[in-house]
Design a protein around this motif. Structure first.
Motif, PDB file in Angstrom:
ATOM      1  N   LEU A 239      -2.556   1.846  -9.523  1.00  0.00           N
ATOM      2  CA  LEU A 239      -1.508   3.012  -9.907  1.00  0.00           C
ATOM      3  C   LEU A 239      -1.745   4.275 -10.276  1.00  0.00           C
ATOM      4  O   LEU A 239      -2.793   4.786  -9.740  1.00  0.00           O
ATOM      5  CB  LEU A 239      -0.232   2.485 -11.056  1.00  0.00           C
ATOM      6  CG  LEU A 239      -0.671   1.072 -11.172  1.00  0.00           C
ATOM      7  CD1 LEU A 239       0.685   0.945 -12.219  1.00  0.00           C
ATOM      8  CD2 LEU A 239       0.568   0.533  -9.897  1.00  0.00           C
ATOM      9  N   GLY A 240      -0.962   5.777 -10.801  1.00  0.00           N
ATOM     10  CA  GLY A 240      -1.276   6.467 -10.452  1.00  0.00           C
ATOM     11  C   GLY A 240      -1.944   7.549 -11.356  1.00  0.00           C
ATOM     12  O   GLY A 240      -2.906   6.701 -12.277  1.00  0.00           O
TER      13      GLY A 240
ATOM     14  N   GLU B 250       2.454  13.065 -12.972  1.00  0.00           N
ATOM     15  CA  GLU B 250       1.601  13.426 -11.440  1.00  0.00           C
ATOM     16  C   GLU B 250       2.587  14.376 -10.785  1.00  0.00           C
ATOM     17  O   GLU B 250       3.753  13.176 -10.324  1.00  0.00           O
ATOM     18  CB  GLU B 250       1.647  11.572 -11.378  1.00  0.00           C
ATOM     19  CG  GLU B 250       0.750  12.111 -10.045  1.00  0.00           C
ATOM     20  CD  GLU B 250       0.271  10.128  -9.580  1.00  0.00           C
ATOM     21  OE1 GLU B 250       1.443   9.268  -9.539  1.00  0.00           O
ATOM     22  OE2 GLU B 250      -0.761   9.870  -8.900  1.00  0.00           O
TER      23      GLU B 250
ATOM     24  N   TRP C  75       1.388   5.748   0.568  1.00  0.00           N
ATOM     25  CA  TRP C  75       1.010   6.199   2.360  1.00  0.00           C
ATOM     26  C   TRP C  75       0.046   7.448   1.811  1.00  0.00           C
ATOM     27  O   TRP C  75       0.212   8.299   3.348  1.00  0.00           O
ATOM     28  CB  TRP C  75       2.368   6.906   2.468  1.00  0.00           C
ATOM     29  CG  TRP C  75       2.707   7.482   1.046  1.00  0.00           C
ATOM     30  CD1 TRP C  75       3.725   7.386   0.522  1.00  0.00           C
ATOM     31  CD2 TRP C  75       3.030   9.034   0.558  1.00  0.00           C
ATOM     32  NE1 TRP C  75       4.127   8.949  -0.819  1.00  0.00           N
ATOM     33  CE2 TRP C  75       3.296   9.451  -0.587  1.00  0.00           C
ATOM     34  CE3 TRP C  75       1.883  10.281   1.166  1.00  0.00           C
ATOM     35  CZ2 TRP C  75       3.288  10.891  -1.730  1.00  0.00           C
ATOM     36  CZ3 TRP C  75       1.277  11.007  -0.067  1.00  0.00           C
ATOM     37  CH2 TRP C  75       2.208  11.732  -0.873  1.00  0.00           C
TER      38      TRP C  75
ATOM     39  N   LYS D 227       2.081  -5.491   3.279  1.00  0.00           N
ATOM     40  CA  LYS D 227       3.244  -4.373   3.252  1.00  0.00           C
ATOM     41  C   LYS D 227       2.897  -2.988   3.231  1.00  0.00           C
ATOM     42  O   LYS D 227       2.905  -2.351   2.306  1.00  0.00           O
ATOM     43  CB  LYS D 227       4.175  -4.987   2.604  1.00  0.00           C
ATOM     44  CG  LYS D 227       5.655  -4.526   2.541  1.00  0.00           C
ATOM     45  CD  LYS D 227       6.042  -3.068   2.615  1.00  0.00           C
ATOM     46  CE  LYS D 227       5.982  -2.030   1.549  1.00  0.00           C
ATOM     47  NZ  LYS D 227       6.593  -1.045   2.329  1.00  0.00           N
TER      48      LYS D 227
ATOM     49  N   THR E 246       0.150  -1.016   0.380  1.00  0.00           N
ATOM     50  CA  THR E 246      -0.075  -0.022   0.447  1.00  0.00           C
ATOM     51  C   THR E 246       0.794   1.644  -0.109  1.00  0.00           C
ATOM     52  O   THR E 246       2.030   1.051   0.674  1.00  0.00           O
ATOM     53  CB  THR E 246      -1.448  -0.046   1.202  1.00  0.00           C
ATOM     54  OG1 THR E 246       0.137  -0.317   2.463  1.00  0.00           O
ATOM     55  CG2 THR E 246      -1.661  -0.846   1.392  1.00  0.00           C
TER      56      THR E 246
ATOM     57  N   THR F 275       6.929   1.782  -9.468  1.00  0.00           N
ATOM     58  CA  THR F 275       6.611   0.599  -8.700  1.00  0.00           C
ATOM     59  C   THR F 275       6.212  -0.184  -9.596  1.00  0.00           C
ATOM     60  O   THR F 275       6.491  -2.013  -9.117  1.00  0.00           O
ATOM     61  CB  THR F 275       6.354   0.737  -7.565  1.00  0.00           C
ATOM     62  OG1 THR F 275       7.157   2.220  -7.010  1.00  0.00           O
ATOM     63  CG2 THR F 275       6.483  -0.092  -6.088  1.00  0.00           C
TER      64      THR F 275
ATOM     65  N   GLY G  26       8.789  -5.223   0.092  1.00  0.00           N
ATOM     66  CA  GLY G  26       7.855  -4.852  -0.915  1.00  0.00           C
ATOM     67  C   GLY G  26       8.768  -6.032  -1.834  1.00  0.00           C
ATOM     68  O   GLY G  26       7.883  -7.313  -2.263  1.00  0.00           O
TER      69      GLY G  26
ATOM     70  N   ASP H  70       2.956   3.971  -7.113  1.00  0.00           N
ATOM     71  CA  ASP H  70       3.255   4.534  -8.681  1.00  0.00           C
ATOM     72  C   ASP H  70       3.258   3.141  -9.719  1.00  0.00           C
ATOM     73  O   ASP H  70       3.722   2.556  -9.319  1.00  0.00           O
ATOM     74  CB  ASP H  70       4.432   4.923  -8.095  1.00  0.00           C
ATOM     75  CG  ASP H  70       5.421   5.860  -9.022  1.00  0.00           C
ATOM     76  OD1 ASP H  70       4.922   6.763  -9.782  1.00  0.00           O
ATOM     77  OD2 ASP H  70       6.270   5.643 -10.219  1.00  0.00           O
TER      78      ASP H  70
ATOM     79  N   CYS I 233      -4.640   9.807  -5.698  1.00  0.00           N
ATOM     80  CA  CYS I 233      -4.587   8.821  -6.852  1.00  0.00           C
ATOM     81  C   CYS I 233      -5.635   9.525  -8.303  1.00  0.00           C
ATOM     82  O   CYS I 233      -4.800   9.374  -9.425  1.00  0.00           O
ATOM     83  CB  CYS I 233      -4.642   7.351  -6.883  1.00  0.00           C
ATOM     84  SG  CYS I 233      -5.827   7.191  -6.002  1.00  0.00           S
TER      85      CYS I 233
ATOM     86  N   THR J 207      -1.328  -0.889  -4.848  1.00  0.00           N
ATOM     87  CA  THR J 207      -1.511   0.463  -4.937  1.00  0.00           C
ATOM     88  C   THR J 207       0.241   1.739  -4.750  1.00  0.00           C
ATOM     89  O   THR J 207       1.012   1.343  -3.480  1.00  0.00           O
ATOM     90  CB  THR J 207      -2.982   0.668  -3.757  1.00  0.00           C
ATOM     91  OG1 THR J 207      -3.691  -0.050  -4.399  1.00  0.00           O
ATOM     92  CG2 THR J 207      -3.137   2.617  -4.367  1.00  0.00           C
TER      93      THR J 207
END
Ligand code: NAD
Length: 493
Positions: free
Chosen positions: A253-254, A387, A153, A177, A151, A234, A214, A231, A286, A229
């Motif tokens: 994602l973003g 973003e 932040w 995580k 997840t 990632t 992760g 970027d 997001c 969830t």
């Protein structure tokens, strides 16, 4: 304020990380310490996966749908009873205003109750007999196994619930995580899972870095699915790592969502939705409506009213109930936003409000940034395409529907899009042509437990919430029964 200590949650127990290392979570309002957290690494992660696997193969598989529902409903009740504590913790850890964090607890409760109801509604199908009287076929819908949740932040508790409750309702066990920046409410949630009576090992929470914990989760040979969830960079790495055992992946994602304001829109409503769409959670959403495409006929009036609204948003301590915009979640996020404001200026956009840190004394030690708007923006500029994840919006003028649609879709992301118009025919035409997983008409931010949420393009794939999520948390097994004793003569034997 007392500093809280949080341990890892593995196999139903709160434990220190095996390395004994810890890290601090900082309140972005004043940089005080909110929590001291045990820092997991690969050894702890392996223990959590082993516990989740044992629970999946054993205890959890024997729990009836009715009992799963009872546990989830008890969890929902506990969240509700702890709303004050959870929302204050979220606000201190993440900087989200209390009004928003309390709303997100209520939303998390809805999600859990929705999935409690779902435990008895997950089933396979009986196929139409292609050879009546000869064969009977049916499919079993089974859990995937051990699900790894990762997840971000910006909405920590909500995301922790999205990654755990539905997976459990579908019969899986989970290793979560949380983001290192805001791990506190995920660990408080673990405590409520324990209190609710979930069997040991069904939910495990291992905070730690993305690179260590992760990656280990994404690569793990005994994890069957990852739901991340985060970027898009990632997300891409997770997909690469998931190839280790071909585990399935859901990617949330973003985004860089277009919000189209047509010339016939009710201006006050449109401005209201545009402000909420852009500045909720200081723009760290997001789905934030960061690209305001505004028809040239109303451009100046819209911008004038938008600026008036933006400059009136009460900014300050997230724990003050009247605050509507808190600080950004971290110093690095504040730097990123400041850098983008410089990029916008260099690109020739007009900074028409914000672009600086608020001057109020109570904001002096926090990562605050004023609501910011650029006009005179071309859709090819970086500030229109990348973003920013902060309270920075851009206004792009358009002259007709076709140009608006073209620019709206001309971006790498496709998470959400929205439009403000009184013309319902146009609204539905746009809804079908916008490349986004969610389209809002004359509103913004509507997301419900029973409706699918997810992205197009680099905003990811897979869906969370609603029946659509069951597809991603289960798999089908086809069973065939021969209704006769004949073996056929394919081999002539
Ligand atoms: P991030 O991608 O940096 O981190 C997300 C999570 O992935 C964190 O827990 C992080 O520790 C972990 N991670 C990082 N590197 C990893 C790696 N190599 N292997 C495995 N895990 C790794 O994202 P963030 O900065 O925490 O969150 C902001 C991003 O999340 C934004 O792009 C935002 O749009 C997106 N987001 C999307 C949604 C959605 O539903 N689509 C919702 C909220 C946020």
């Amino acid at each position: 304020m007392q500093v809280r200590k949080f341990q890892l949650f593995i196999d139903g127990k709160f434990v220190d990380s095996q390395s004994g290392m810890t890290f601090e979570s900082i309140n972005p309002h004043d940089q005080s310490t909110v929590g001291i957290i045990s820092k997991g690494d690969i050894v702890d992660l392996n223990a959590a996966v082993a516990a989740a696997r044992a629970a999946y193969d054993g205890r959890w598989s024997r729990v009836t749908p009715g009992e799963k529902a009872r546990l989830l409903n008890r969890l929902a009740d506990l969240l509700e009873a702890n709303t004050d504590d959870l929302s204050r913790l979220e606000s201190m850890d993440n900087g989200m205003p209390l009004a928003l964090s309390a709303f997100s607890v209520a939303d998390a409760v809805n999600v859990i109750r929705y999935w409690a109801g779902m435990t008895s509604k997950i089933h396979g199908l009986t196929s139409t007999a292609m050879r009546p009287g000869e064969f009977h076929g049916y499919s079993l819908r089974e859990p995937v196994g051990v699900v790894g949740g990762i997840t971000p932040w910006n909405a920590p508790l909500m995301m922790a619930v999205w990654k755990t409750a539905p997976a459990l309702a579908c019969g899986n066990t989970v290793v979560l995580k949380p983001a290192s920046l805001t791990p506190c409410t995920a660990l408080a949630l673990a405590n409520l899972y324990a209190q609710a009576g979930f069997p040991e090992g069904t939910v495990n929470v291992v905070p730690g870095s993305g690179e260590a914990v992760g990656s280990a989760l994404a690569e793990h040979m005994d994890v069957d699915k990852i739901a991340i969830t985060g970027d898009h960079v990632t997300g891409r790495r997770i997909v690469e790592m998931s190839a280790s055992n071909l585990k399935t992946v859901t990617l949330e994602l973003g985004g860089k969502s277009p919000h189209i304001i047509f010339e016939d829109a009710d201006l006050d409503t449109a401005v209201g939705h545009a402000l909420i769409g852009l500045f909720t959670n200081s723009g760290q959403a997001c789905v934030a409506g960061t690209r305001l495409l505004v028809h040239e006929a109303i451009h100046d009036r819209f911008v004038e009213r938008f600026i008036q609204g933006a400059e009136q948003i009460p900014i300050g301590n997230p724990l003050d109930p009247s605050t509507r915009m808190g600080p950004l979640a971290s110093a690095s996020q504040l730097r990123k936003v400041q850098e983008y404001v410089e990029v916008g200026k260099q690109e020739g956009a007009i900074l028409c409000t914000g672009g600086h840190r608020p001057t109020a004394p109570e904001c002096a030690n926090g990562f605050y940034f004023a609501p910011t708007l650029f006009t005179g923006v071309d859709n090819r500029m970086r500030i229109a395409q990348e973003e920013i994840f902060g309270p920075v919006g851009v206004v792009i003028k358009f002259r007709d529907d076709e140009q608006a649609l073209c620019m709206a879709n001309d971006v790498i992301y496709g998470l959400a899009a929205g439009l403000q118009t009184k013309d319902l025919k146009r609204a539905h035409r746009f809804a079908s042509r916008l490349q986004a997983g969610t389209v809002w008409i004359n509103t913004w931010h509507m997301v419900e437990a029973n409706t699918p949420f997810g992205g197009y393009k680099l905003s990811g794939y897979g869906r969370e919430n609603g029946f659509a999520m069951i597809e991603h948390l289960t798999r089908l097994k086809q069973v065939w029964v021969d209704l006769n004793d004949s073996v056929g003569d394919l081999l002539g034997a």
